[in-house]
Enzyme design. Structure first.
Site, PDB file in Angstrom:
ATOM      1  N   HIS A 154       0.837  -1.219   0.000  1.00  0.00           N
ATOM      2  CA  HIS A 154       0.000   0.000   0.000  1.00  0.00           C
ATOM      3  C   HIS A 154       0.867   1.264   0.000  1.00  0.00           C
ATOM      4  CE1 HIS A 154      -3.343  -2.680   1.275  1.00  0.00           C
ATOM      5  NE2 HIS A 154      -2.389  -3.242   2.005  1.00  0.00           N
ATOM      6  N   SER A 275      14.220  22.162 -15.257  1.00  0.00           N
ATOM      7  CA  SER A 275      13.068  23.017 -15.524  1.00  0.00           C
ATOM      8  C   SER A 275      13.545  24.303 -16.183  1.00  0.00           C
ATOM      9  CB  SER A 275      12.376  23.334 -14.200  1.00  0.00           C
ATOM     10  OG  SER A 275      11.613  24.523 -14.300  1.00  0.00           O
ATOM     11  N   LYS A 281      15.832  22.178 -10.322  1.00  0.00           N
ATOM     12  CA  LYS A 281      15.149  20.921 -10.608  1.00  0.00           C
ATOM     13  C   LYS A 281      15.990  19.878 -11.327  1.00  0.00           C
ATOM     14  CE  LYS A 281      10.833  20.541 -10.662  1.00  0.00           C
ATOM     15  NZ  LYS A 281      10.099  19.536  -9.930  1.00  0.00           N
ATOM     16  N   GLU A 288       9.331   9.159 -16.967  1.00  0.00           N
ATOM     17  CA  GLU A 288       7.928   9.555 -17.171  1.00  0.00           C
ATOM     18  C   GLU A 288       7.500   9.322 -18.611  1.00  0.00           C
ATOM     19  OE1 GLU A 288       7.153  13.232 -14.166  1.00  0.00           O
ATOM     20  OE2 GLU A 288       8.753  13.505 -15.606  1.00  0.00           O
TER      21      GLU A 288
END
Ligand code: ARG
Length: 469
Positions: A154, A275, A281, A288
């Site tokens: 979980h 970024s 970043k 992704e």
């Protein structure tokens, strides 16, 4: 010879020709189509169905075409497909006798055969990449047999394990993905050629021979099935979709694990982006993109299944529309597989952080309950209750997991059962140590380094037995 000069008179408009032609994605079966024509022509000569000298000329023209490559073909969409383009080329070379090449053959059995030839090769390439990926994972696992981490259920801290144990869960999934491709390959390895349009032919063709020449195990035993079925594509696309799912899950974990909250993994700069506005970043964009792109496979699978589900038997032109989705699936999978392999292989797993998390949040609780069963003779359910209460009390008091000792447990036990446990404190300390916990899980499939090492050996055997390169 223009296919439309017999039954039909009018030509298709450019728009309709473009709409119905398969030439664009037929590029993928150009080589296979030459092989198919070569095998069929050879068989026709051997069976004395066509004159030898004409057969030789056909074979010669096919050889020249192979050398010149696909650019030698007229690929105007008015030609319809690669089969007509190849036949037109042979006709250009040797004149109307080229027409003998299509004796006892239809584009219906030809396209099914070509697709199987090209797809078998594609599957083998993917399988080889998969074996390399499994090997890469095994090497990483071997270096991390004792690298602690917390395992999750979980997405909550559950029990301590090792990075090696976790990595092997990927390897096992990839091994099954390999097996699914193997199964699909085996089932598709029967040759449709000779089915002709749908009912074979009255010419005395030798289907065993063409199957053999094209590297199939044998001919398909029903000619209607031979030209109708594309389940071999649906099945392969499913196997690829499942493999894409494995890759997507791996990337998902790399993304989560590289967050500041987890800090368990650092991806190399090569597989990261930054970024345009936030200078600090380091983003896991590549992972992704894999996660996003593998969704394409799910879509291709549904499209393939939907095209074939309502077709009556034998050839329907809808079948042509299956093909581009197959190639989109193989292309998507190929790039996602290579990228994921490179990204995982170069990622740095943070062992210190793994250990910190494994010790931090009561992930030893199950082992503590097991200890009460073993050393104090309690039923597991009672032990579960005592440890559950101990964790709650510890959390309320702001205690750390390692501060739990035998005295503390006795107090809780007394309160719940009226009895103390009297377990030696050194045993409690041991039960709370993730390293000890991991080492004690020696059963098949468990995280003990000795067991993980054994499984690595089994997987190495699997890679060795299947390696063809
Ligand atoms: N281009 C077709 C396909 O990809 C094969 C040709 C069969 N065409 C036909 N009209 N019978 O399925």
């Amino acid at each position: 010879m223009n296919l439309r000069s017999g039954r039909l008179k009018g030509q298709m408009s450019r728009e309709v020709a473009d709409f119905t032609s398969s030439l664009e994605f037929d590029r993928r079966i150009f080589q296979a189509d030459i092989l198919c024509n070569r095998a069929h022509t050879t068989m026709l000569m051997e069976q004395e169905i066509i004159p030898t000298d004409i057969g030789e000329q056909i074979l010669g023209a096919l050889d020249t075409l192979e050398k010149e490559g696909i650019e030698a073909l007229d690929l105007d969409t008015a030609v319809e497909d690669i089969h007509m383009a190849v036949e037109n080329y042979v006709t250009k070379v040797m004149g109307p006798d080229a027409g003998f090449m299509h004796t006892a053959k239809s584009r219906n059995d030809q396209v099914a055969t070509d697709l199987k030839i090209a797809l078998k090769q594609e599957i083998q390439n993917i399988q080889n990449e998969l074996l390399t990926f499994i090997e890469v994972i095994l090497e990483m696992a071997e270096e991390n047999l004792d690298t602690l981490m917390v395992g999750y259920t979980h997405l909550q801290h559950a029990q301590p394990t090792t990075f090696a144990h976790h990595l092997l869960s990927y390897a096992q999934a990839l091994k099954r993905d390999y097996g699914r491709l193997h199964d699909a390959y085996q089932r598709m390895d029967l040759c449709p050629l000779g089915s002709a349009a749908l009912t074979t032919t009255s010419f005395p063709i030798n289907r065993d021979r063409t199957a053999e020449l094209l590297g199939f195990q044998g001919p398909m035993e029903n000619s209607i099935d031979g030209v109708s079925s594309r389940d071999f594509i649906a099945e392969t696309v499913f196997a690829l979709t499942m493999l894409g799912t494995t890759l997507s899950k791996i990337c998902e974990e790399l993304i989560i694990w590289s967050t500041y909250e987890f800090r368990m993994v650092e991806l190399t700069d090569e597989f990261s982006s930054t970024s345009s506005i936030m200078p600090q970043k380091k983003n896991p964009d590549v992972a992704e993109i894999v996660r996003g792109k593998t969704a394409v496979l799910n879509g291709e699978l549904v499209t393939v299944l939907t095209i074939i589900k309502s077709l009556p038997q034998s050839y329907n032109r809808d079948l042509q529309e299956v093909t581009p989705h197959l190639w989109k699936a193989t292309d998507t999978l190929n790039s996602a597989l290579r990228i994921t392999m490179g990204m995982l292989a170069s990622a740095e797993f943070k062992g210190d952080r793994g250990e910190e998390l494994a010790r931090a949040n009561f992930s030893a609780a199950t082992e503590l309950a097991d200890l009460m069963v073993r050393d104090a003779g309690l039923p597991f359910r009672t032990a579960h209750q005592i440890v559950g209460r101990a964790v709650t009390v510890a959390l309320n008091k702001g205690m750390k997991a390692e501060e739990i000792d035998t005295h503390f447990l006795d107090e809780i036990s007394k309160e719940l059962t009226g009895e103390t446990l009297g377990i030696d404190n050194s045993v409690v300390t041991k039960a709370l140590d993730p390293q000890e916990i991991v080492h004690s899980r020696k059963v098949i499939g468990g995280p003990a380094p000795s067991m993980v090492q054994e499984v690595i050996g089994n997987l190495r055997d699997f890679v060795r037995e299947n390696n063809t390169s």
